[in-house]
Scaffold this motif. Structure first.
Motif, PDB file in Angstrom:
ATOM      1  N   ASN A 214       0.787  -1.568  -0.231  1.00  0.00           N
ATOM      2  CA  ASN A 214      -0.149   0.213   0.213  1.00  0.00           C
ATOM      3  C   ASN A 214       0.973   1.160  -0.220  1.00  0.00           C
ATOM      4  N   ALA A 215       1.898   1.078   0.885  1.00  0.00           N
ATOM      5  CA  ALA A 215       2.816   2.873   0.780  1.00  0.00           C
ATOM      6  C   ALA A 215       3.749   3.218  -0.462  1.00  0.00           C
ATOM      7  N   VAL A 216       3.527   1.991  -1.153  1.00  0.00           N
ATOM      8  CA  VAL A 216       4.238   1.354  -2.479  1.00  0.00           C
ATOM      9  C   VAL A 216       3.323   2.248  -3.739  1.00  0.00           C
ATOM     10  N   ILE A 244       0.093  10.394  -0.732  1.00  0.00           N
ATOM     11  CA  ILE A 244      -1.198  10.525  -0.827  1.00  0.00           C
ATOM     12  C   ILE A 244      -1.835  10.878   0.486  1.00  0.00           C
ATOM     13  N   GLY A 245      -2.107  10.543   1.375  1.00  0.00           N
ATOM     14  CA  GLY A 245      -2.304  10.518   2.502  1.00  0.00           C
ATOM     15  C   GLY A 245      -3.716   9.894   2.618  1.00  0.00           C
ATOM     16  N   ILE A 246      -4.261  10.462   4.444  1.00  0.00           N
ATOM     17  CA  ILE A 246      -5.695   9.467   4.145  1.00  0.00           C
ATOM     18  C   ILE A 246      -6.099  11.070   4.865  1.00  0.00           C
ATOM     19  N   SER A 247      -7.218  11.333   4.910  1.00  0.00           N
ATOM     20  CA  SER A 247      -8.568  12.305   5.343  1.00  0.00           C
ATOM     21  C   SER A 247      -8.567  11.858   7.068  1.00  0.00           C
ATOM     22  N   PHE A 258     -13.824  -3.411   2.341  1.00  0.00           N
ATOM     23  CA  PHE A 258     -14.484  -2.503   0.971  1.00  0.00           C
ATOM     24  C   PHE A 258     -13.857  -1.171   0.934  1.00  0.00           C
ATOM     25  N   VAL A 259     -14.011  -1.122   2.043  1.00  0.00           N
ATOM     26  CA  VAL A 259     -13.450   0.516   2.601  1.00  0.00           C
ATOM     27  C   VAL A 259     -12.326   1.026   2.040  1.00  0.00           C
ATOM     28  N   GLN A 260     -12.677   2.334   0.983  1.00  0.00           N
ATOM     29  CA  GLN A 260     -11.603   3.160   0.045  1.00  0.00           C
ATOM     30  C   GLN A 260     -11.769   3.872   0.773  1.00  0.00           C
ATOM     31  N   ALA A 261     -10.579   4.912   0.892  1.00  0.00           N
ATOM     32  CA  ALA A 261     -10.627   6.383   1.124  1.00  0.00           C
ATOM     33  C   ALA A 261     -10.340   7.314   0.596  1.00  0.00           C
ATOM     34  N   GLU A 262     -10.763   6.810  -0.548  1.00  0.00           N
ATOM     35  CA  GLU A 262     -10.037   8.082  -2.029  1.00  0.00           C
ATOM     36  C   GLU A 262     -12.018   7.015  -2.521  1.00  0.00           C
ATOM     37  N   ASP A 263     -12.769   8.497  -3.271  1.00  0.00           N
ATOM     38  CA  ASP A 263     -13.777   8.020  -3.691  1.00  0.00           C
ATOM     39  C   ASP A 263     -13.232   7.321  -4.625  1.00  0.00           C
ATOM     40  N   TYR A 269      -6.935   4.558  -8.568  1.00  0.00           N
ATOM     41  CA  TYR A 269      -5.693   3.039  -7.970  1.00  0.00           C
ATOM     42  C   TYR A 269      -6.690   1.657  -8.190  1.00  0.00           C
ATOM     43  N   GLU A 270      -6.090   0.540  -8.578  1.00  0.00           N
ATOM     44  CA  GLU A 270      -7.100  -0.714  -8.429  1.00  0.00           C
ATOM     45  C   GLU A 270      -6.829  -0.934  -7.086  1.00  0.00           C
ATOM     46  N   GLY A 271      -8.152  -2.299  -6.320  1.00  0.00           N
ATOM     47  CA  GLY A 271      -8.186  -2.257  -5.206  1.00  0.00           C
ATOM     48  C   GLY A 271      -9.850  -2.505  -4.973  1.00  0.00           C
ATOM     49  N   ALA A 272      -9.799  -3.395  -4.484  1.00  0.00           N
ATOM     50  CA  ALA A 272     -10.924  -4.019  -3.711  1.00  0.00           C
ATOM     51  C   ALA A 272     -11.299  -3.547  -2.225  1.00  0.00           C
ATOM     52  N   GLY A 273     -10.313  -3.044  -1.569  1.00  0.00           N
ATOM     53  CA  GLY A 273     -10.696  -2.658  -0.080  1.00  0.00           C
ATOM     54  C   GLY A 273     -10.612  -3.790   0.507  1.00  0.00           C
ATOM     55  N   LEU A 274      -9.674  -4.719   0.480  1.00  0.00           N
ATOM     56  CA  LEU A 274      -9.999  -5.748   1.663  1.00  0.00           C
ATOM     57  C   LEU A 274      -8.782  -5.974   2.156  1.00  0.00           C
ATOM     58  N   GLY A 275      -7.421  -5.512   1.609  1.00  0.00           N
ATOM     59  CA  GLY A 275      -5.608  -5.652   2.129  1.00  0.00           C
ATOM     60  C   GLY A 275      -6.192  -5.615   3.453  1.00  0.00           C
ATOM     61  N   LEU A 276      -6.416  -4.162   4.179  1.00  0.00           N
ATOM     62  CA  LEU A 276      -6.337  -3.636   5.006  1.00  0.00           C
ATOM     63  C   LEU A 276      -7.278  -4.124   6.668  1.00  0.00           C
ATOM     64  N   ALA A 277      -7.937  -4.522   6.142  1.00  0.00           N
ATOM     65  CA  ALA A 277      -9.173  -5.830   7.195  1.00  0.00           C
ATOM     66  C   ALA A 277      -8.330  -7.292   7.315  1.00  0.00           C
ATOM     67  N   ILE A 278      -8.205  -7.696   6.356  1.00  0.00           N
ATOM     68  CA  ILE A 278      -6.986  -9.016   6.160  1.00  0.00           C
ATOM     69  C   ILE A 278      -6.003  -9.063   7.227  1.00  0.00           C
ATOM     70  N   GLY A 299       1.482  12.257   4.560  1.00  0.00           N
ATOM     71  CA  GLY A 299       1.701  10.800   4.142  1.00  0.00           C
ATOM     72  C   GLY A 299       1.498   9.831   5.141  1.00  0.00           C
ATOM     73  N   SER A 300       1.239   8.593   4.827  1.00  0.00           N
ATOM     74  CA  SER A 300       0.529   7.874   6.429  1.00  0.00           C
ATOM     75  C   SER A 300       1.990   6.789   7.026  1.00  0.00           C
ATOM     76  N   GLN A 301       1.430   6.260   7.793  1.00  0.00           N
ATOM     77  CA  GLN A 301       2.543   5.788   9.149  1.00  0.00           C
ATOM     78  C   GLN A 301       1.545   4.885   9.719  1.00  0.00           C
ATOM     79  N   PHE A 302       1.777   3.655   9.225  1.00  0.00           N
ATOM     80  CA  PHE A 302       1.211   2.279  10.090  1.00  0.00           C
ATOM     81  C   PHE A 302       2.142   1.690  10.897  1.00  0.00           C
ATOM     82  N   HIS A 303       1.277   1.243  11.890  1.00  0.00           N
ATOM     83  CA  HIS A 303       2.518   0.606  13.030  1.00  0.00           C
ATOM     84  C   HIS A 303       1.745  -0.549  13.708  1.00  0.00           C
TER      85      HIS A 303
HETATM   86  P1  ADP Z   1      -7.365  -0.958  -1.056  1.00  0.00           P
HETATM   87  O1  ADP Z   1      -5.890  -0.987  -1.345  1.00  0.00           O
HETATM   88  O2  ADP Z   1      -7.085  -2.606  -1.813  1.00  0.00           O
HETATM   89  O3  ADP Z   1      -7.802  -0.328  -2.018  1.00  0.00           O
HETATM   90  P2  ADP Z   1      -7.119  -2.023   1.403  1.00  0.00           P
HETATM   91  O4  ADP Z   1      -7.771  -2.184   2.568  1.00  0.00           O
HETATM   92  O5  ADP Z   1      -5.139  -1.691   1.609  1.00  0.00           O
HETATM   93  O6  ADP Z   1      -7.371  -1.596   0.051  1.00  0.00           O
HETATM   94  O7  ADP Z   1      -6.881   0.060   1.718  1.00  0.00           O
HETATM   95  C1  ADP Z   1      -7.905   0.879   2.419  1.00  0.00           C
HETATM   96  C2  ADP Z   1      -8.031   1.876   1.477  1.00  0.00           C
HETATM   97  O8  ADP Z   1      -6.758   2.771   2.162  1.00  0.00           O
HETATM   98  C3  ADP Z   1      -7.419   1.727   0.266  1.00  0.00           C
HETATM   99  O9  ADP Z   1      -8.330   2.336  -0.394  1.00  0.00           O
HETATM  100  C4  ADP Z   1      -6.780   3.483   0.486  1.00  0.00           C
HETATM  101  O10 ADP Z   1      -7.209   4.461  -0.011  1.00  0.00           O
HETATM  102  C5  ADP Z   1      -6.191   3.329   1.833  1.00  0.00           C
HETATM  103  N1  ADP Z   1      -4.845   3.215   2.086  1.00  0.00           N
HETATM  104  C6  ADP Z   1      -3.834   2.167   1.873  1.00  0.00           C
HETATM  105  N2  ADP Z   1      -2.994   2.427   2.743  1.00  0.00           N
HETATM  106  C7  ADP Z   1      -2.659   3.507   2.217  1.00  0.00           C
HETATM  107  C8  ADP Z   1      -1.302   4.406   2.484  1.00  0.00           C
HETATM  108  N3  ADP Z   1      -0.312   3.576   2.239  1.00  0.00           N
HETATM  109  N4  ADP Z   1      -1.051   5.715   1.778  1.00  0.00           N
HETATM  110  C9  ADP Z   1      -2.593   6.548   1.601  1.00  0.00           C
HETATM  111  N5  ADP Z   1      -4.205   5.736   1.152  1.00  0.00           N
HETATM  112  C10 ADP Z   1      -4.082   4.491   2.254  1.00  0.00           C
END
Ligand code: ADP
Length: 452
Positions: A214-216, A244-247, A258-263, A269-278, A299-303
């Protein structure tokens, strides 16, 4: 009763009232035949007790209705939520599956054109390959989510070298990051000794891969840094980007399915919004926590944390781990039996092994596989599909092991469910491969077991 004095009766009244005050509404005072003032008082007290009992019952019922209402409200919210999830799921899936399918089918049909220059063919093939990978990622994510939700996901602890994982992930992503004109660093605060821990290797690896991926994906300039350090009883990992960061209003939701921060409709961006849930589910299964700090355009910082359990011996050292580092030393005169009922899958295996083998035999069910092994005791390797008609792969392996202990049997299945691997090893397989089998994975697995 007639012999009871007036003061004794008053004492009885007081006792009855005390019981009522304590919540016992079953008391009833006796009415004598005297029909005097005390009887009138007793009757009044009895009526009062009945009234109190009645109103308490109504109150209890009211409380119960309130509870039922609250439960109904919760169920309604849940149903609406699941409805929203279902709609999000359908919208996302429809797009995420149709897009790569479009790539695969569209370019496959273009490839049929005669006289297409070779470099054009290669270009189309690489699009097909990429689309297939994208589709596989989505399918894998969906399977993971359903495994998590149906409680089928389990933890398998083994010796894990955290530093090695971090270095591997760094090397894996570096070319992609540098191609984007960015840089990636890692930073492990673990000594070589501390880096050996007991945890679920695959899950830690998947968590880190997801976060770095995701960071990449969500960064277009600057740097990505990730690493780990000891923090009390825990290991604390971080993945930091300058993307790009997250609001703020989306920060908590991004860990939902299935939640994505982007509209979604406008997102590039490709993706189904499942990665972070998993990822979150894995972290929690391991006994840790995950959180994020982020600022749009900065930017973002995940821990995340996992319990720190130093590796305490060889008790979990499995043969698969020892062989992990084995190299491809397999010869090109293998004798291989392919037990596979799907024609295309068998063809693929045949093509993968053609150059390596001097004998390749193909059977389509378990019964034939057992028969072939009985008649050809010189097979080096059996590639055993698990789901086959007549006799499944598990039963076939069990029967083969009754008369042949030495042939290398590698199970291959498209199920990829929890416990499949363990079950395959239990019945006598030497190794396990989940379909689709890509690249040189098959050769690597064979190489783990065959040394001449
Ligand atoms: P996906 O990337 O498939 O949409 P994820 O569950 O991995 O799904 O992430 C959910 C949402 O969180 C993404 O759609 C994106 O909007 C936001 N996100 C995740 N990681 C980052 C990041 N490093 N920087 C900015 N936004 C992020």
């Amino acid at each position: 009763m007639n012999s009871i004095s007036g003061s004794e009766r008053i004492t009885q009244f007081i006792e009855a009232i005390m019981l009522v005050a304590k919540g016992d509404y079953s008391v009833q005072l006796e009415i004598t035949e005297k029909n005097d003032m005390l009887d009138a008082l007793a009757m009044g007290i009895n009526i009062m007790i009945d009234e109190i009992r009645h109103s308490v019952e109504i109150e209890l019922q009211y409380e119960r209705y309130k509870e039922i209402n609250a439960e109904l409200e919760k169920a309604k919210v849940k149903a609406e939520e699941s409805d929203r999830f279902k709609s999000a799921f359908l919208a996302n899936m429809s797009h995420e599956i149709r897009t790569p399918m479009n790539g695969i089918l569209g370019f496959a049909s273009l490839l049929k054109k005669q006289g297409l220059p070779y470099d054009q063919q290669l270009k189309y093939l690489s699009i097909i390959e990429k689309s297939g990978e994208r589709m596989l990622n989505i399918i894998n994510d969906l399977i993971e989510i359903s495994k998590i939700e149906s409680g089928q996901m389990s933890i398998t602890r083994s010796r894990t070298n955290i530093n090695e994982q971090i270095e591997f992930i760094h090397a894996f992503f570096r070319p992609e990051v540098e191609k984007k004109g960015m840089r990636i660093f890692y930073n492990s605060g673990l000594s070589e000794k501390d880096a050996f821990v007991e945890t679920d290797r695959e899950k830690v690896y998947a968590i880190l891969i997801n976060l770095v991926k995701n960071a990449v994906k969500y960064s277009h300039k600057g740097t990505i840094e990730f690493g780990c350090q000891k923090s009390g009883e825990f290991l604390e990992f971080f993945v930091k980007d300058t993307g790009i960061g997250i609001s703020r209003d989306k920060l908590n939701d991004i860990f939902e399915r299935f939640v994505q921060a982007e509209d979604y409709l406008r997102s590039k961006y490709e993706g189904a919004g499942l990665g972070l849930a998993i990822t979150k589910a894995y972290v929690e299964m391991l006994g840790g926590k995950i959180w994020v700090e982020s600022e749009p355009d900065k930017g973002s910082q995940f821990h995340f944390t996992i319990p720190y359990k130093p590796f305490s011996g060889l008790k979990n050292f499995s043969p698969a781990m020892i062989s992990e580092s084995s190299v491809d030393g397999i010869p090109n005169n293998l004798k291989v039996l392919i037990a596979e009922d799907d024609r295309e899958a068998a063809m693929l295996l045949r093509l993968m092994l053609e150059r390596r083998s001097k004998k390749l035999m193909h059977v389509v069910n378990g019964t034939e596989a057992v028969e072939a092994c009985r008649n050809h005791p010189d097979f080096d390797v059996v590639l055993m599909d698990i789901k086959m008609s007549e006799m499944d792969g598990y039963e076939a392996v069990r029967q083969i092991r009754e008369f042949n202990q030495s042939v290398i049997i590698i199970a291959q299945t498209a199920f990829a469910m929890a416990g499949e691997r363990e079950r395959a090893l239990e019945v006598g397989c030497n190794d396990y491969l989940a379909k689709p089998i890509v690249g040189d994975e098959l050769i690597k697995v064979i190489g783990r077991h065959i040394r001449f």
